[in-house]
Motif scaffolding. Structure first.
Motif, PDB file in Angstrom:
ATOM      1  N   CYS A  10       0.866  -1.183   0.000  1.00  0.00           N
ATOM      2  CA  CYS A  10       0.000   0.000   0.000  1.00  0.00           C
ATOM      3  C   CYS A  10       0.900   1.229   0.000  1.00  0.00           C
ATOM      4  O   CYS A  10       2.073   1.145  -0.392  1.00  0.00           O
ATOM      5  CB  CYS A  10      -0.977  -0.022   1.179  1.00  0.00           C
ATOM      6  N   LEU A  11       0.384   2.358   0.447  1.00  0.00           N
ATOM      7  CA  LEU A  11       1.184   3.586   0.391  1.00  0.00           C
ATOM      8  C   LEU A  11       2.151   3.671   1.578  1.00  0.00           C
ATOM      9  O   LEU A  11       3.364   3.748   1.412  1.00  0.00           O
ATOM     10  CB  LEU A  11       0.230   4.782   0.377  1.00  0.00           C
ATOM     11  N   GLY A  12       1.606   3.638   2.781  1.00  0.00           N
ATOM     12  CA  GLY A  12       2.431   3.884   3.971  1.00  0.00           C
ATOM     13  C   GLY A  12       2.897   2.638   4.697  1.00  0.00           C
ATOM     14  O   GLY A  12       3.739   2.708   5.581  1.00  0.00           O
ATOM     15  N   ASN A  13       2.313   1.482   4.352  1.00  0.00           N
ATOM     16  CA  ASN A  13       2.630   0.204   5.019  1.00  0.00           C
ATOM     17  C   ASN A  13       2.372   0.280   6.527  1.00  0.00           C
ATOM     18  O   ASN A  13       3.079  -0.342   7.305  1.00  0.00           O
ATOM     19  CB  ASN A  13       4.093  -0.224   4.734  1.00  0.00           C
ATOM     20  N   ILE A  14       1.343   1.050   6.896  1.00  0.00           N
ATOM     21  CA  ILE A  14       0.944   1.054   8.309  1.00  0.00           C
ATOM     22  C   ILE A  14      -0.546   0.715   8.495  1.00  0.00           C
ATOM     23  O   ILE A  14      -0.928   0.285   9.578  1.00  0.00           O
ATOM     24  CB  ILE A  14       1.259   2.391   9.026  1.00  0.00           C
ATOM     25  N   CYS A  15      -1.378   0.927   7.468  1.00  0.00           N
ATOM     26  CA  CYS A  15      -2.822   0.649   7.630  1.00  0.00           C
ATOM     27  C   CYS A  15      -3.246  -0.622   6.906  1.00  0.00           C
ATOM     28  O   CYS A  15      -3.629  -1.609   7.530  1.00  0.00           O
ATOM     29  CB  CYS A  15      -3.659   1.820   7.116  1.00  0.00           C
ATOM     30  N   ARG A  16      -3.196  -0.631   5.570  1.00  0.00           N
ATOM     31  CA  ARG A  16      -3.803  -1.719   4.800  1.00  0.00           C
ATOM     32  C   ARG A  16      -2.897  -2.936   4.607  1.00  0.00           C
ATOM     33  O   ARG A  16      -3.314  -4.070   4.884  1.00  0.00           O
ATOM     34  CB  ARG A  16      -4.239  -1.190   3.416  1.00  0.00           C
ATOM     35  N   HIS A  47       6.594   6.464   6.600  1.00  0.00           N
ATOM     36  CA  HIS A  47       6.354   5.835   7.909  1.00  0.00           C
ATOM     37  C   HIS A  47       7.332   4.707   8.209  1.00  0.00           C
ATOM     38  O   HIS A  47       7.084   3.887   9.088  1.00  0.00           O
ATOM     39  CB  HIS A  47       4.907   5.337   7.983  1.00  0.00           C
ATOM     40  N   ASP A 125      -8.159   3.843   0.982  1.00  0.00           N
ATOM     41  CA  ASP A 125      -7.202   4.305   1.982  1.00  0.00           C
ATOM     42  C   ASP A 125      -7.978   4.809   3.202  1.00  0.00           C
ATOM     43  O   ASP A 125      -8.719   5.782   3.108  1.00  0.00           O
ATOM     44  CB  ASP A 125      -6.387   5.441   1.345  1.00  0.00           C
ATOM     45  N   PRO A 126      -7.818   4.170   4.365  1.00  0.00           N
ATOM     46  CA  PRO A 126      -8.617   4.566   5.533  1.00  0.00           C
ATOM     47  C   PRO A 126      -7.909   5.601   6.420  1.00  0.00           C
ATOM     48  O   PRO A 126      -8.450   5.995   7.456  1.00  0.00           O
ATOM     49  CB  PRO A 126      -8.736   3.238   6.305  1.00  0.00           C
ATOM     50  N   TYR A 127      -6.704   6.035   6.031  1.00  0.00           N
ATOM     51  CA  TYR A 127      -5.849   6.813   6.933  1.00  0.00           C
ATOM     52  C   TYR A 127      -6.542   8.050   7.501  1.00  0.00           C
ATOM     53  O   TYR A 127      -6.410   8.351   8.678  1.00  0.00           O
ATOM     54  CB  TYR A 127      -4.565   7.217   6.202  1.00  0.00           C
ATOM     55  N   TYR A 128      -7.285   8.766   6.639  1.00  0.00           N
ATOM     56  CA  TYR A 128      -7.965   9.975   7.126  1.00  0.00           C
ATOM     57  C   TYR A 128      -9.406   9.686   7.549  1.00  0.00           C
ATOM     58  O   TYR A 128     -10.204  10.605   7.746  1.00  0.00           O
ATOM     59  CB  TYR A 128      -7.909  11.076   6.052  1.00  0.00           C
TER      60      TYR A 128
END
Ligand code: 4NP
Length: 157
Positions: A10-16, A47, A125-128
């Motif tokens: 994913c983008l940040g490798n912290i959520c998905r 991240h 993307d659930p980050y926000y």
């Protein structure tokens, strides 16, 4: 069975993608399939070195899944070391396709190629977002990972 190394991106490798990695590993263990390993990474290194987002940890905990991952960025070696690289959304799919070295034989796909509900192939993307967005993210990833494990079990990719 031929060894399959799967990388979730994913983008940040912290959520998905840490959730996809953990769910996939759990399903592979339960399936009894051997010779399959997995990891996750992000296209963006912002991240790097961080634990998963607390909201991903929470939704996993509620479903009996233990998240154990430290965020890292995708490297050029990943394209040699993994044979299946699965993007969580179209943006990351495009980034991965651009990054892939000519020497790499890795197959790059969207994870939701294996989802049974195909109205939108992005894992949003659930980050926000809020915790409910993480619950919905978990359900989508769970379904897609189940489909992926089924197809690996039947000898397909
Ligand atoms: P992920 O979520 O790609 O699922 O790990 C994100 C994490 C961080 C950011 C965006 C998405 N960010 O903008 O920092």
């Amino acid at each position: 069975m031929i060894k399959t190394n799967v990388l979730f991106v994913c983008l940040g490798n912290i959520c998905r993608s840490p959730v996809a990695e953990a769910l996939f590993r759990e399903k592979i263990l339960k399936s009894g399939l051997i010779g399959i390993s997995c990891d996750s990474a992000g296209t963006n290194g912002l991240h790097n070195g961080e634990q998963p987002d607390i909201r991903s940890i929470k939704v996993c905990e509620e479903n009996g899944i233990f998240l154990n991952h430290i965020s890292r960025q995708v490297t050029s070696e990943d394209f040699e070391n993994f044979d299946l690289i699965l993007a969580l959304d179209h943006t990351n799919l495009t980034l991965l396709q651009r990054m892939q070295p000519e020497s790499s034989n890795a197959e790059i796909h969207l994870l939701r190629k294996w989802d049974t509900v195909l109205e939108d192939l992005n894992v949003k993307d659930p980050y926000y977002g809020n915790q409910q967005d993480f619950v919905e993210m978990f359900e989508v990833i769970d379904r897609a990972c189940a489909g992926l494990v089924n197809s690996l079990a039947s000898g397909q990719k």
